[in-house]
Design a protein around this motif. Sequence first.
Motif, PDB file in Angstrom:
ATOM      1  N   THR A   1       5.829   0.650  -0.490  1.00  0.00           N
ATOM      2  CA  THR A   1       6.888  -0.342   0.719  1.00  0.00           C
ATOM      3  C   THR A   1       7.036   0.701   1.760  1.00  0.00           C
ATOM      4  O   THR A   1       7.934   0.918   0.939  1.00  0.00           O
ATOM      5  CB  THR A   1       7.481  -1.608   0.453  1.00  0.00           C
TER       6      THR A   1
ATOM      7  N   CYS B   1      -8.114   4.655  -1.233  1.00  0.00           N
ATOM      8  CA  CYS B   1      -6.929   3.853  -0.959  1.00  0.00           C
ATOM      9  C   CYS B   1      -7.145   2.594   0.348  1.00  0.00           C
ATOM     10  O   CYS B   1      -6.675   2.087   0.606  1.00  0.00           O
ATOM     11  CB  CYS B   1      -6.030   4.909  -0.182  1.00  0.00           C
TER      12      CYS B   1
ATOM     13  N   GLY C   1      -6.381  -0.072  -2.159  1.00  0.00           N
ATOM     14  CA  GLY C   1      -5.187   1.042  -2.622  1.00  0.00           C
ATOM     15  C   GLY C   1      -3.604   0.468  -1.561  1.00  0.00           C
ATOM     16  O   GLY C   1      -4.324  -0.467  -0.927  1.00  0.00           O
ATOM     17  N   GLN C   2      -3.204  -0.016  -2.771  1.00  0.00           N
ATOM     18  CA  GLN C   2      -1.656  -0.674  -1.992  1.00  0.00           C
ATOM     19  C   GLN C   2      -0.534   0.141  -1.673  1.00  0.00           C
ATOM     20  O   GLN C   2      -0.312   1.280  -3.012  1.00  0.00           O
ATOM     21  CB  GLN C   2      -1.150  -1.479  -3.312  1.00  0.00           C
ATOM     22  N   ALA C   3      -0.218   0.902  -0.487  1.00  0.00           N
ATOM     23  CA  ALA C   3       0.731   1.399  -0.480  1.00  0.00           C
ATOM     24  C   ALA C   3       1.932   1.416  -0.496  1.00  0.00           C
ATOM     25  O   ALA C   3       2.702  -0.112  -1.222  1.00  0.00           O
ATOM     26  CB  ALA C   3       0.614   1.347   1.659  1.00  0.00           C
TER      27      ALA C   3
ATOM     28  N   LEU D   1       2.951  -4.357   6.742  1.00  0.00           N
ATOM     29  CA  LEU D   1       2.074  -4.553   5.825  1.00  0.00           C
ATOM     30  C   LEU D   1       0.916  -5.284   6.026  1.00  0.00           C
ATOM     31  O   LEU D   1      -0.116  -5.421   5.849  1.00  0.00           O
ATOM     32  CB  LEU D   1       2.916  -4.471   4.426  1.00  0.00           C
TER      33      LEU D   1
ATOM     34  N   ALA E   1      -3.402  -4.882   6.344  1.00  0.00           N
ATOM     35  CA  ALA E   1      -3.665  -5.631   5.473  1.00  0.00           C
ATOM     36  C   ALA E   1      -4.978  -5.308   5.220  1.00  0.00           C
ATOM     37  O   ALA E   1      -5.856  -4.588   6.247  1.00  0.00           O
ATOM     38  CB  ALA E   1      -3.489  -7.172   5.953  1.00  0.00           C
ATOM     39  N   LYS E   2      -5.439  -5.712   4.040  1.00  0.00           N
ATOM     40  CA  LYS E   2      -7.543  -4.815   3.651  1.00  0.00           C
ATOM     41  C   LYS E   2      -7.937  -5.982   4.876  1.00  0.00           C
ATOM     42  O   LYS E   2      -9.136  -5.477   4.691  1.00  0.00           O
ATOM     43  CB  LYS E   2      -7.634  -4.505   2.204  1.00  0.00           C
TER      44      LYS E   2
ATOM     45  N   TYR F   1      -4.862  -2.397  12.290  1.00  0.00           N
ATOM     46  CA  TYR F   1      -4.818  -1.741  10.802  1.00  0.00           C
ATOM     47  C   TYR F   1      -4.421  -0.276  10.994  1.00  0.00           C
ATOM     48  O   TYR F   1      -3.290   0.574  10.406  1.00  0.00           O
ATOM     49  CB  TYR F   1      -6.271  -1.238   9.523  1.00  0.00           C
TER      50      TYR F   1
END
Length: 612
Positions: free
Chosen positions: A233, A225, A229-231, A250, A254-255, A198
Motif C-alpha cells: 500500500t 506480479c 501480485g499485491q503491491a 490501488l 485493480a487486477k 491501470y
Amino acid sequence: MITLPDIEVCTEIYSSASSLVYRGIRQSDNTPIILKVLKADYPTTAALIRSKQEYAITRSLDIEGVIKVYSQQDYQRSLVMTLEDFGGESLEKFRQDLPESYCPMPLAEFLHLAIQLAEIIGSIHASQVIHRDINPSNIVLNPATGRVKIIDFGIATRFSRTNPSFQNPNVLEGTLAYISPEQTGRMNRILDYRTDFYSLGVTYYELLTGQLPFVTDDMLELVHCHIAGQAITPHELNSEIPPIVSEIILKLMAKNAEDRYQSAAGIEADLGTCLLQLETTNKIEAFPLGMQDISDRFQIPQKLYGREAEIETLLAAFERVAGETKEQNTYPKSQIELILVAGYSGIGKSALVQEIYKPITQKRGYFISGKFDQFGRNIPYSAIVTAFQSLMRQILAESETALQQWRDQILEAVGAIGQVIIDVIPEVELIIGAQPPVPKVGAIEAQNRFNLVFQKFIRVFSSPEHPLVIFLDDLQWVDSATLKLIELMMTDSETQSLLLIGAYRDHEIDAVHPLLLLLNELRSRSIAVNQIALAPLALQDTCQLIAETLHRDAASIAPLAELIQRKTAGNPFFVEQFLKMLYTENLIEWAGRVSTGGGRHGGTTPTKPWFS
C-alpha cells in the motif's frame, strides 16, 4: 545526426530500440521542434506501418494535453516525424535528474499533475483512442508553464476490444513495468480503454512513493506480479500519503478492469476532492470513492459465469502435471495428463481453457495452441504444427543465453535427423540452424521416424522447470496422423510435466469416431484422461450475467433474463450477442453507471416492452 532541409538538428534527446528523438529548429520561422525517426537503417514493413499509424492517430487528436505533430516525411529508407517542442522534459528524466522534487513528488504537486493527466486521458478516450503505454517516459512536463502533455502513440489503437495472445514477455507491446494484467495476454480478458487506467495507477504509485509497485529484473516474474501480485500500500511506503489517496491508486491498479475506475471523470473527481480538502483543511479525510464515476459505455463483464467447478477441475489437472498437489494429497501427482472439454459451439470451451494462463505464468510454463479445420482433415499434424510454431516464436524472443541453451537441448534430442522436425515445423531451423538431409524412406517408415524424433523433441519443452500445456481445438475434425501422435505423447514414459487439453463438439461425433476410440484405448492403459462437459448456463447464471451487465439487481431483470434464456438456450455466446443486439437496436437504453462505492444507481432501462 540526421540532415533535413530547413531544419537545424541540435541534439539527440532520446534513444530507444526502435527510434531516435532529436531537438531541432525549423529555420524558416525559428520554431523549436522535435524530430522522431526510426532507428533502423532498413526498417521493416511493420515498423513503417506502425510509424504511419502513430502519425495518423496523433494528428487526429486535437487535444491540448497531447503533443501536436506537424508533419511526417520520407527520410532515406525511413520516416521522420516533426512534432511541437513546448520546452518540456519527460517525468522520467525529471525523476532521474531532480529526485528531491520528483522521486517522490510532494503531495500537492502530485495532485495537481494527477488531475491534469486524468483529464487528458479522458479526452483521449473520448476521441476513441487507447494509448496503451502510459508511463513517466511518455508524460512531458514544462515546470515553468505547468503544461503537461502525453506523447508517443506508437502502439495506440482506435477503440476496439481486442484479445492479446499468450506470448513471451520480451515481445509484449508496452512498457512491462506499467502494463495492465490484460495487456500481458495472460489473463483471458479483452483489452479495452481501462488498460490505460491501470498504467496510470502504476505511474501515480511511482510518482508518490518513489518506486514501482513491483520491482524485479525477471520479466516473467513481473508479468505474474501484474496478474496476481499485491503491491505494498502506498501509504505504508510513504507515511505522508493519506490512506484515501492510496485507495484511489490501488483502485486504478485493480487486477480486473471491472473493479477499476470506469471513467477518467471519476478519477478526476476523486483526486479533485482530495486536492480541495488539502487546500482548505491541510489534510485529506476518507470519503466514498467513485461517487461520480459514471461510465458511458455499454460493456458485458468478461468473467466466466457458472463455470466454477470446471475451472477447478482444469486447474487441478495443471497442478498435478506441474508437480503441485492439493492438501492431503487429494490430487495425486502425474507426469502427463489429457483433459477433454466437450460442448456446443459458443458454449465457452476456449474461454474456459484460457483460465489456465495465470498458473502457467506462475510456474514459468508454456502455453501453445492449434485448431483443426473442417476442410483440412487431409493435412496431417496441422494443429500441432500451428501450436509448435507459436512455441518457437516464444523461444526466439528469449535472451541469447537462453536461446543457446534451447539450441543445445534440441540438437541433443533430435541428433542427426533434425531435418525431420524442420520439414514439419520450419521455424525450428531458426533456432538450431540448417541440418543435414535425411535418407528417403517409405511412407510408413517416414511416419514412424517422425513420431520417434517428435517424442524426443517434445521432451525438451516439458519439464518441472517449465511445464508445457498444449491446447488442440475442434478435435472433431482431427486427422489420423495427429491422433497417433497424441497416443504416443500420452504413453511416453519419459515425458513429464505435459498437459494436453483438447476441445471438441460432442454432438458432432459418434461412438465410432476415431477420437473416442483413442480415448477408450488410453483409459484401458490407465492413462489419465479427464472429461469436462460444458452445459448451457443455468437461468441463475444468465440472470447474474445480465444483472452485472446492466447494473441492476437480479429481481428487476428477471423477466428479461427468462426471455434471453429462452431465446439463447443458455449459450454464453448467444446471450452476449443478444444483449448487444438489444442495445444496438435501442430496445434497452444505457443510462450510465457508477463503479463500486458510487451513490448513483445508473444502469439500463427498457425503452420498449419485452418481446417474446
